[in-house]
Design an enzyme around this catalytic site. Structure first.
Site, PDB file in Angstrom:
ATOM      1  N   CYS A 129      -3.128 -30.075   4.083  1.00 13.98           N
ATOM      2  CA  CYS A 129      -4.336 -29.752   4.648  1.00 13.98           C
ATOM      3  C   CYS A 129      -4.236 -27.972   5.379  1.00 13.98           C
ATOM      4  O   CYS A 129      -3.577 -27.513   4.354  1.00 13.98           O
ATOM      5  CB  CYS A 129      -3.107 -29.689   6.392  1.00 13.98           C
ATOM      6  SG  CYS A 129      -2.924 -31.543   6.626  1.00 13.98           S
ATOM      7  N   CYS A 130      -4.792 -27.382   5.712  1.00  7.60           N
ATOM      8  CA  CYS A 130      -5.317 -26.348   5.606  1.00  7.60           C
ATOM      9  C   CYS A 130      -6.098 -25.578   6.939  1.00  7.60           C
ATOM     10  O   CYS A 130      -6.853 -26.733   7.562  1.00  7.60           O
ATOM     11  CB  CYS A 130      -5.575 -25.504   4.438  1.00  7.60           C
ATOM     12  SG  CYS A 130      -7.724 -25.675   3.740  1.00  7.60           S
ATOM     13  N   TRP A 131      -6.112 -24.019   7.264  1.00  3.16           N
ATOM     14  CA  TRP A 131      -7.227 -24.250   8.413  1.00  3.16           C
ATOM     15  C   TRP A 131      -8.713 -24.663   8.294  1.00  3.16           C
ATOM     16  O   TRP A 131      -8.814 -25.902   9.629  1.00  3.16           O
ATOM     17  CB  TRP A 131      -7.022 -23.102   8.923  1.00  3.16           C
ATOM     18  CG  TRP A 131      -7.396 -22.014  10.205  1.00  3.16           C
ATOM     19  CD1 TRP A 131      -9.211 -21.919  10.402  1.00  3.16           C
ATOM     20  CD2 TRP A 131      -6.937 -22.971  11.088  1.00  3.16           C
ATOM     21  NE1 TRP A 131      -8.832 -21.766  12.349  1.00  3.16           N
ATOM     22  CE2 TRP A 131      -7.986 -22.296  12.055  1.00  3.16           C
ATOM     23  CE3 TRP A 131      -5.739 -23.424  11.874  1.00  3.16           C
ATOM     24  CZ2 TRP A 131      -7.607 -22.926  13.553  1.00  3.16           C
ATOM     25  CZ3 TRP A 131      -5.710 -23.587  13.092  1.00  3.16           C
ATOM     26  CH2 TRP A 131      -6.439 -23.148  13.737  1.00  3.16           C
TER      27      TRP A 131
END
Length: 151
Positions: free
Chosen positions: A64-66
Site C-alpha cells: 500500500c501507498c497513497w
C-alpha cells in the site's frame, strides 16, 4: 496463509487491512509503517513484502501507498512477483484469474473499509485460470523475469 503487508503510512485503512487479514485467519508479516522501526519508504517496504513472496517466506503480499501506484511498481521489480493495483472487486478477481497475481496493491487514498472488504473477498475467492491462453501469458511474464536476471 502467510501474507506480507506493507504500507508507507500508518493510515486507518492499512490498520483495517491487517485486522481483516488476521480475522480471516492469515499470518500477517508487516513492513514499513506497520512495523515498529520499519522503513516506511514505499519503495523499500513494498520491495521487502514482495521479496518474501518471491523467496517463498510469504504466500502472497498486499502493498500500500497513497495511490498504490508506487507500491505496485516497486513490487513488480522483484522477479517472480505479479503485483496488481486493484481499486475494485472486479479488478481484484481478474488479477487473480487472468494474471495469476500474487501481490495485491492498494491505494490508501481511494480504499474505504467497505471497499477493502469487497476487494479482499474477490482476491481470495479468485483462482488462476487454467485457460491455455491465460497460462501462456503468465508464462511469458516468467520469461520476462528470467531476462531481467541476465547480466
Amino acid at each position: 496463509m502467510r501474507i506480507s503487508v506493507s504500507s508507507d503510512m500508518d493510515e486507518p485503512v492499512a490498520r483495517a487491512l491487517v485486522a481483516a487479514l488476521q480475522g480471516r485467519g492469515h499470518e500477517v508479516r508487516p513492513h514499513g509503517a506497520l512495523r515498529p522501526g520499519g522503513d516506511p519508504q514505499w519503495a523499500v517496504c513494498s520491495e521487502a513484502a514482495a521479496r518474501e513472496v518471491a523467496d517463498g517466506t510469504a504466500d502472497q503480499a498486499v502493498v500500500c501507498c497513497w495511490t498504490g501506484t508506487g507500491a505496485s511498481i516497486a513490487a513488480n521489480k522483484v522477479p517472480g512477483v505479479r503485483a496488481a493495483l486493484c481499486t475494485d472487486a472486479y479488478t481484484a478477481d481478474g488479477a487473480r484469474r487472468w494474471n495469476d497475481a500474487n501481490v495485491l496493491a492498494l491505494s490508501l487514498r481511494l480504499t474505504s473499509e467497505p471497499l477493502l472488504t469487497e476487494i479482499l473477498d474477490a482476491w481470495f475467492a479468485g483462482r488462476p485460470s487454467e485457460d491455455t491462453e491465460d497460462r501462456q501469458n503468465v508464462d511469458r511474464v516468467r520469461i520476462l523475469d528470467h531476462g531481467r536476471n541476465r547480466l
